[in-house]
Design a protein around this motif. Structure first.
Motif, PDB file in Angstrom:
ATOM      1  N   GLY A   6      37.272  78.703  31.687  1.00 27.29           N
ATOM      2  CA  GLY A   6      37.672  80.178  32.628  1.00 27.29           C
ATOM      3  C   GLY A   6      36.812  80.890  33.981  1.00 27.29           C
ATOM      4  O   GLY A   6      36.859  81.006  34.783  1.00 27.29           O
ATOM      5  N   PRO A   7      35.703  80.848  33.010  1.00 25.41           N
ATOM      6  CA  PRO A   7      34.578  81.710  33.744  1.00 25.41           C
ATOM      7  C   PRO A   7      33.920  80.637  35.204  1.00 25.41           C
ATOM      8  O   PRO A   7      34.283  81.588  35.926  1.00 25.41           O
ATOM      9  CB  PRO A   7      33.794  82.236  32.903  1.00 25.41           C
ATOM     10  N   ALA A   8      33.689  79.963  34.723  1.00 23.88           N
ATOM     11  CA  ALA A   8      33.490  78.603  36.594  1.00 23.88           C
ATOM     12  C   ALA A   8      34.256  78.997  37.051  1.00 23.88           C
ATOM     13  O   ALA A   8      34.170  78.663  38.258  1.00 23.88           O
ATOM     14  CB  ALA A   8      33.087  77.396  35.478  1.00 23.88           C
ATOM     15  N   PHE A  33      35.388  82.693  38.585  1.00 23.98           N
ATOM     16  CA  PHE A  33      33.789  83.123  39.660  1.00 23.98           C
ATOM     17  C   PHE A  33      32.612  82.361  39.937  1.00 23.98           C
ATOM     18  O   PHE A  33      32.918  81.419  39.685  1.00 23.98           O
ATOM     19  CB  PHE A  33      33.137  84.166  38.413  1.00 23.98           C
ATOM     20  N   SER A  34      31.976  82.646  41.241  1.00 26.48           N
ATOM     21  CA  SER A  34      31.250  81.852  41.798  1.00 26.48           C
ATOM     22  C   SER A  34      29.305  81.806  40.812  1.00 26.48           C
ATOM     23  O   SER A  34      28.588  82.727  41.064  1.00 26.48           O
ATOM     24  CB  SER A  34      30.952  82.844  42.936  1.00 26.48           C
ATOM     25  N   GLY A  56      25.717  76.512  40.356  1.00 26.76           N
ATOM     26  CA  GLY A  56      25.982  74.930  40.278  1.00 26.76           C
ATOM     27  C   GLY A  56      25.594  74.782  38.279  1.00 26.76           C
ATOM     28  O   GLY A  56      26.821  73.681  37.885  1.00 26.76           O
ATOM     29  N   THR A  57      24.681  74.927  38.372  1.00 30.65           N
ATOM     30  CA  THR A  57      25.018  74.069  36.768  1.00 30.65           C
ATOM     31  C   THR A  57      24.911  74.633  35.459  1.00 30.65           C
ATOM     32  O   THR A  57      26.170  74.236  34.776  1.00 30.65           O
ATOM     33  CB  THR A  57      22.896  74.535  36.203  1.00 30.65           C
ATOM     34  N   VAL A  58      25.369  75.963  35.952  1.00 30.32           N
ATOM     35  CA  VAL A  58      26.286  77.088  34.476  1.00 30.32           C
ATOM     36  C   VAL A  58      27.901  76.444  34.535  1.00 30.32           C
ATOM     37  O   VAL A  58      28.416  75.765  33.722  1.00 30.32           O
ATOM     38  CB  VAL A  58      25.596  78.301  34.621  1.00 30.32           C
ATOM     39  N   GLY A  59      27.952  76.492  35.769  1.00 33.15           N
ATOM     40  CA  GLY A  59      29.500  75.967  36.889  1.00 33.15           C
ATOM     41  C   GLY A  59      30.121  75.218  36.076  1.00 33.15           C
ATOM     42  O   GLY A  59      31.344  74.731  34.975  1.00 33.15           O
ATOM     43  N   GLY A  60      29.054  73.936  36.286  1.00 31.48           N
ATOM     44  CA  GLY A  60      29.632  72.894  35.626  1.00 31.48           C
ATOM     45  C   GLY A  60      29.824  73.343  34.325  1.00 31.48           C
ATOM     46  O   GLY A  60      30.119  71.702  33.537  1.00 31.48           O
TER      47      GLY A  60
END
Length: 89
Positions: free
Chosen positions: A35-37, A40-41, A44-48
């Protein structure tokens, strides 16, 4: 061994419960992890990483939940047969 209609109905209900509760649990887990990925923006590495973790963990939780509910039902749903004596009695 032939099953009665009530036993077949109980199995059907239990399978439905296992699938619905597993889908709910997997959706909550996916939302909590990925959900946080999605909201929120994040870099790239954390979201992926969060998105992939959610995509891996949610199906695993789904399968574990279905298996645990159905195995527990199988263990509980075998009562002794009334009217028959046990060999050790």
């Amino acid at each position: 061994m032939r099953r009665t209609q009530a036993e077949r109905d109980a199995i059907t209900i239990e399978i439905g419960y296992a699938l619905c509760s597993a889908a709910f649990a997997a959706a909550v887990l996916f939302g909590a992890v990925a959900g946080p990925a999605l909201l929120f923006s994040l870099p790239g590495t954390v979201g992926g990483l969060l998105l992939h973790a959610g995509l891996v963990l949610a199906p695993v939780l789904f399968l574990v939940r279905v298996a645990s509910v159905l195995l527990r039902f199988r263990m509980v749903s075998q009562p002794s047969q009334p009217g028959r004596t046990r060999p050790d009695s």
